[in-house]
Design an enzyme around this catalytic site. Sequence first.
Site, mmCIF file in Angstrom:
data_model
loop_
_atom_site.group_PDB
_atom_site.id
_atom_site.type_symbol
_atom_site.label_atom_id
_atom_site.label_comp_id
_atom_site.label_asym_id
_atom_site.label_seq_id
_atom_site.Cartn_x
_atom_site.Cartn_y
_atom_site.Cartn_z
ATOM 1 N N GLY A 150 -6.193 -3.717 -8.620
ATOM 2 C CA GLY A 150 -7.299 -2.846 -8.253
ATOM 3 C C GLY A 150 -6.829 -1.538 -7.647
ATOM 4 O O GLY A 150 -7.432 -0.481 -7.870
ATOM 5 N N SER A 173 -15.205 0.701 -0.969
ATOM 6 C CA SER A 173 -13.744 0.682 -0.991
ATOM 7 C C SER A 173 -13.192 2.014 -0.519
ATOM 8 O O SER A 173 -13.616 3.076 -0.985
ATOM 9 C CB SER A 173 -13.227 0.386 -2.401
ATOM 10 O OG SER A 173 -11.816 0.517 -2.460
ATOM 11 N N SER A 174 -12.206 1.956 0.367
ATOM 12 C CA SER A 174 -11.520 3.172 0.801
ATOM 13 C C SER A 174 -10.669 3.755 -0.313
ATOM 14 O O SER A 174 -10.298 4.937 -0.266
ATOM 15 C CB SER A 174 -10.635 2.859 2.009
ATOM 16 O OG SER A 174 -9.595 1.964 1.638
ATOM 17 N N SER A 231 0.820 -1.210 0.000
ATOM 18 C CA SER A 231 0.000 0.000 0.000
ATOM 19 C C SER A 231 0.853 1.260 0.000
ATOM 20 O O SER A 231 0.587 2.214 -0.750
ATOM 21 C CB SER A 231 -0.930 0.004 1.215
ATOM 22 O OG SER A 231 -1.866 -1.047 1.140
ATOM 23 N N ARG A 265 -15.096 -5.308 -11.371
ATOM 24 C CA ARG A 265 -14.943 -4.692 -10.054
ATOM 25 C C ARG A 265 -15.442 -3.243 -10.070
ATOM 26 O O ARG A 265 -15.254 -2.528 -11.049
ATOM 27 C CB ARG A 265 -13.482 -4.775 -9.590
ATOM 28 C CG ARG A 265 -13.022 -6.215 -9.421
ATOM 29 C CD ARG A 265 -11.600 -6.313 -8.943
ATOM 30 N NE ARG A 265 -11.458 -5.811 -7.570
ATOM 31 C CZ ARG A 265 -10.284 -5.764 -6.934
ATOM 32 N NH1 ARG A 265 -9.180 -6.177 -7.557
ATOM 33 N NH2 ARG A 265 -10.217 -5.302 -5.700
ATOM 34 N N ARG A 304 -4.164 -13.729 -1.900
ATOM 35 C CA ARG A 304 -4.404 -13.894 -0.463
ATOM 36 C C ARG A 304 -5.066 -15.236 -0.143
ATOM 37 O O ARG A 304 -4.818 -15.824 0.909
ATOM 38 C CB ARG A 304 -5.204 -12.713 0.083
ATOM 39 C CG ARG A 304 -4.488 -11.389 -0.120
ATOM 40 C CD ARG A 304 -4.847 -10.329 0.874
ATOM 41 N NE ARG A 304 -4.186 -9.072 0.523
ATOM 42 C CZ ARG A 304 -2.923 -8.771 0.796
ATOM 43 N NH1 ARG A 304 -2.170 -9.652 1.445
ATOM 44 N NH2 ARG A 304 -2.405 -7.613 0.442
ATOM 45 N N ASP A 308 -7.913 -7.175 4.416
ATOM 46 C CA ASP A 308 -6.882 -8.020 3.824
ATOM 47 C C ASP A 308 -6.380 -9.114 4.755
ATOM 48 O O ASP A 308 -5.631 -9.998 4.318
ATOM 49 C CB ASP A 308 -5.701 -7.164 3.345
ATOM 50 C CG ASP A 308 -6.021 -6.422 2.055
ATOM 51 O OD1 ASP A 308 -7.062 -6.732 1.436
ATOM 52 O OD2 ASP A 308 -5.239 -5.538 1.664
ATOM 53 N N LYS A 311 1.599 -11.284 -7.173
ATOM 54 C CA LYS A 311 0.850 -10.019 -7.148
ATOM 55 C C LYS A 311 1.297 -9.138 -5.992
ATOM 56 O O LYS A 311 1.384 -7.909 -6.126
ATOM 57 C CB LYS A 311 -0.643 -10.313 -7.041
ATOM 58 C CG LYS A 311 -1.550 -9.087 -6.987
ATOM 59 C CD LYS A 311 -2.997 -9.520 -6.892
ATOM 60 C CE LYS A 311 -3.939 -8.344 -6.715
ATOM 61 N NZ LYS A 311 -3.996 -7.474 -7.898
ATOM 62 N N ARG A 346 1.321 4.254 -3.042
ATOM 63 C CA ARG A 346 1.067 5.658 -2.740
ATOM 64 C C ARG A 346 2.312 6.514 -2.955
ATOM 65 O O ARG A 346 2.228 7.616 -3.515
ATOM 66 C CB ARG A 346 0.546 5.778 -1.302
ATOM 67 C CG ARG A 346 -0.900 5.292 -1.158
ATOM 68 C CD ARG A 346 -1.235 4.888 0.269
ATOM 69 N NE ARG A 346 -2.650 4.543 0.419
ATOM 70 C CZ ARG A 346 -3.208 3.406 0.005
ATOM 71 N NH1 ARG A 346 -2.462 2.492 -0.602
ATOM 72 N NH2 ARG A 346 -4.502 3.173 0.197
#
Length: 430
Positions: free
Chosen positions: A92, A165-166, A22, A120, A386, A314, A411, A26
């Site tokens: 995503g 989704s955030s 994450s 999605r 996952r 997650d 991934k 960013r």
Amino acid sequence: MQMNIGRCGPVCFSCSAPPSKSYTHRALIIAALADGQSEIIGQLDADDTRMTARALMQLGVRLDWSRENIRVQGTGGHLKAPVEEINIQDSGTSMRLLTGVSLLADGPVVLTGSGRMQERPLGPLIDTLNNAGAKITCLKNPGCPPVRIDGTFPAGDMYVDGSISSQFISSLLIAAPYADNDVHIHLTGDPVSLPYIMMTIDSMRAFGAEVLVDGDDKEPVFTISSQRRYKPQTYGIEGDFSSSSYWFALAAICGGSATISGLNPQSAQGDRRLLEILVNMGCSITEKRESIILSRDPDVLLKGIKVDMADCPDIVQTVCMVAAVSSSPTRITGVHHLRMKESDRIAAIANGLTTLGGRVETEEDVIVIHPAPLHGGIIHPENDHRTAMSFAVLGCFIGDVTILDAECVTKSYPGFWEELRRIWQNAVLC
């Protein structure tokens, strides 16, 4: 590729946490918007983060990716419209974060992806931007990629549904410093994954942006100043609690101990909550200066819990694997948004555990796992990293478990199988 997993006894191992996926996403995007050269140190090198980097290069960003770092020549918020569509395949995060950012390009941008990506949801983000003056068109299915993005990033008040989704909010936040005037983002619905929004704000502030947070957790309002744009930085990526969750779970399930270095105990990552959850299930945690140790006496039974996991999706699959070997039922709520991940993860949990002899009940927003004798079997992860990693950990306790399409872990964690093999081979020596 398939992986065959045998049973192992109690474990006793140390490993380093992989870099945060994450934070890498960013940092890449924010550095690309800064005015000057940034250095990102200790990035995650995985399919998803490489996808973000390639997309940024198509948007005119120059970057040099080496083993130790990424040097990003920022554009000052002036992206170039790509000649061809940008295919982000299964990422995503790339799709959602870049939807807002693409409005900073000097022409139209088309974002597309894999077949699953085209199912999605993007609708709430598209609606928010279009209502504020952008021009985003879905080219195939309503509310889903592929999308054509045109116009400029709007200023003023925006209202966005945060219940799916955030990343919709993070997409708006990251691009907002480059609006003509201040941006005010209002969340509607029951927001999920709020810690991921705080991770975005954390990253933005590290690069010099000004973000004010008002309201409460149910109806927060984020105000982003258009006078404080990103400045180039040297930015280190902290360890990933999501990927480290599998090693903590392995020690919880098999008994023994796991010592993980490179994690920040005060991290904004919501998946840090796994430690609290596992303590409530019967494990113990020791925090040292540079590592976190989870341990469980193999003679002490794990116990089920009731827990809301809306803010840490997650690690839901990880917790479900621990629940499957616990001595009492576990009830997990706040999981409706798992149906729209890389796969329908609620179905993946139920189908996988049932295949291995587990007892699972599911509703739209609830998973209940009951104690049951488990046995080996074949797990089809449906290209979901996952799912593959979670069931691999459970397989070390059960034995005779086969994970198909095991390469899907690249991934987010390309080194997962190598690390698991090392831990499994050494388990009998502890």
